[in-house]
Design an enzyme around this catalytic site. Structure first.
Site, PDB file in Angstrom:
ATOM      1  N   HIS A   1       8.708  10.112 -24.184  1.00  0.00           N
ATOM      2  CA  HIS A   1       9.510  11.067 -24.954  1.00  0.00           C
ATOM      3  C   HIS A   1      10.796  11.324 -24.177  1.00  0.00           C
ATOM      4  O   HIS A   1      10.732  11.675 -22.997  1.00  0.00           O
ATOM      5  CB  HIS A   1       8.790  12.411 -25.125  1.00  0.00           C
ATOM      6  CG  HIS A   1       7.489  12.320 -25.851  1.00  0.00           C
ATOM      7  ND1 HIS A   1       7.397  12.072 -27.202  1.00  0.00           N
ATOM      8  CD2 HIS A   1       6.221  12.449 -25.418  1.00  0.00           C
ATOM      9  CE1 HIS A   1       6.127  12.062 -27.563  1.00  0.00           C
ATOM     10  NE2 HIS A   1       5.387  12.280 -26.494  1.00  0.00           N
TER      11      HIS A   1
ATOM     12  N   SER B   1      -6.769   3.372 -24.271  1.00  0.00           N
ATOM     13  CA  SER B   1      -6.372   4.758 -24.609  1.00  0.00           C
ATOM     14  C   SER B   1      -4.929   4.794 -25.126  1.00  0.00           C
ATOM     15  O   SER B   1      -4.688   4.320 -26.215  1.00  0.00           O
ATOM     16  CB  SER B   1      -6.624   5.755 -23.478  1.00  0.00           C
ATOM     17  OG  SER B   1      -8.039   5.912 -23.299  1.00  0.00           O
TER      18      SER B   1
ATOM     19  N   CYS C   1      -8.621   4.024 -19.691  1.00  0.00           N
ATOM     20  CA  CYS C   1     -10.016   4.087 -19.289  1.00  0.00           C
ATOM     21  C   CYS C   1     -10.416   2.726 -18.743  1.00  0.00           C
ATOM     22  O   CYS C   1      -9.711   1.732 -18.919  1.00  0.00           O
ATOM     23  CB  CYS C   1     -10.905   4.493 -20.460  1.00  0.00           C
ATOM     24  SG  CYS C   1     -10.889   3.331 -21.840  1.00  0.00           S
TER      25      CYS C   1
END
Lengths: 133, 133
Positions: free
Chosen positions: A67, A62, A82
Site C-alpha cells: 500500500h 497466504s 505459512c
C-alpha cells in the site's frame, strides 16, 4: 513453541515516485513472490485517485500486500507466509531495489502460535502449509 | 505522533468448521467491510486442497484478509485501514459471530507512524485516506 505462519510488516519511507505506479507495484509483487519462493494464486493492483496504489496477492502460502502513500513517500508491505519452504525476508531486498526507500523497518510476527492443545490437529491430515493450490 | 494506517492482527482458535467454507469466508469479508464502514474495491476467496481457505479484499482504505487452518481450528484475520472514518475493531465482532472462536487475540499496530520530516507531505494534496476509489 511452533507457529503456523510468519508475517513480515515492512515500513518504507522516503521512497521514490515509483510507489505511485501501477506497473511497478505489480512488478514488485511478481518479483517478491519469486524471490521468497512462493506460489502466486492471483494478484490485483488498484490505483486510487488522486494518488496511491494497493497491490494484493493471494499466495498458496497466504498473502502479500503493498500500500503506497506517494504524498508521504511511504510504502507499507506485508508478507504473510505459512510453511517452511519460503524465505519471506527476501521480499525486503526486492522492495529496496525497486523503491529505493531512504528508511526501512521490518517487524516479524509469528501467526498462529501453537500452545497447549492447539498444537494438535483437530482432523487427520498431512498438510503443513497449503501444499496444493 | 500520527500514523497513516491502523492494522489489526486477529488470532482465532477453536473455530468451528465454517472456517473451511468458501461461502462463509466470503460472507465474513462482506459483512466485516460493511461493519467497519469501509468501501470494497474487489475481493477474492480461494480454497486450498485438501483444506484451508484464503479471503482477500482490496478496500478503498487498504485491505482485509482471512486465512484458515481448519485442521487446527485456527483463523488469522488482518484488518488494515487508513483514514479516520472506519472502525476496524467492529470486524472482530463479525468474525466472532460467524466463526465462534473459543479463544481470540487482537493486536493493533500503527502503520506509517510519522516522525520528523515524514509528517510533511512531499506533494500538495488533500488526501487523508484513499477517498476516491
Amino acid at each position: 513453541m511452533a507457529s503456523l505462519g510468519r508475517h513480515l510488516l515492512v515500513e518504507m519511507w522516503d521512497c521514490d515516485s515509483r510507489i505511485d505506479d501501477v506497473e511497478t507495484i505489480g512488478r514488485a509483487i511478481d518479483e517478491a513472490v519469486v524471490a521468497i519462493g512462493a506460489t502466486l494464486v492471483q494478484s490485483h493492483v488498484h490505483r486510487y485517485s488522486p494518488q496511491g496504489v494497493t497491490g494484493l496477492a493471494v499466495l498458496a502460502e497466504s498473502h502479500l500486500s503493498l500500500h503506497s502513500w506517494p504524498e508521504y513517500g511511504y510504502l507499507a508491505a506485508d508478507v504473510f507466509t505459512c510453511g517452511t519452504l519460503t524465505i519471506p525476508r527476501r521480499a525486503v531486498a526486492v522492495f529496496e531495489e525497486i523503491f529505493a526507500p531512504g528508511r526501512i523497518e521490518v517487524q516479524e510476527i509469528e501467526r498462529g502460535v501453537q500452545v497447549g492443545d492447539s498444537a494438535l490437529p483437530k482432523t487427520i491430515g498431512s498438510r503443513v502449509a497449503h501444499p496444493t493450490v
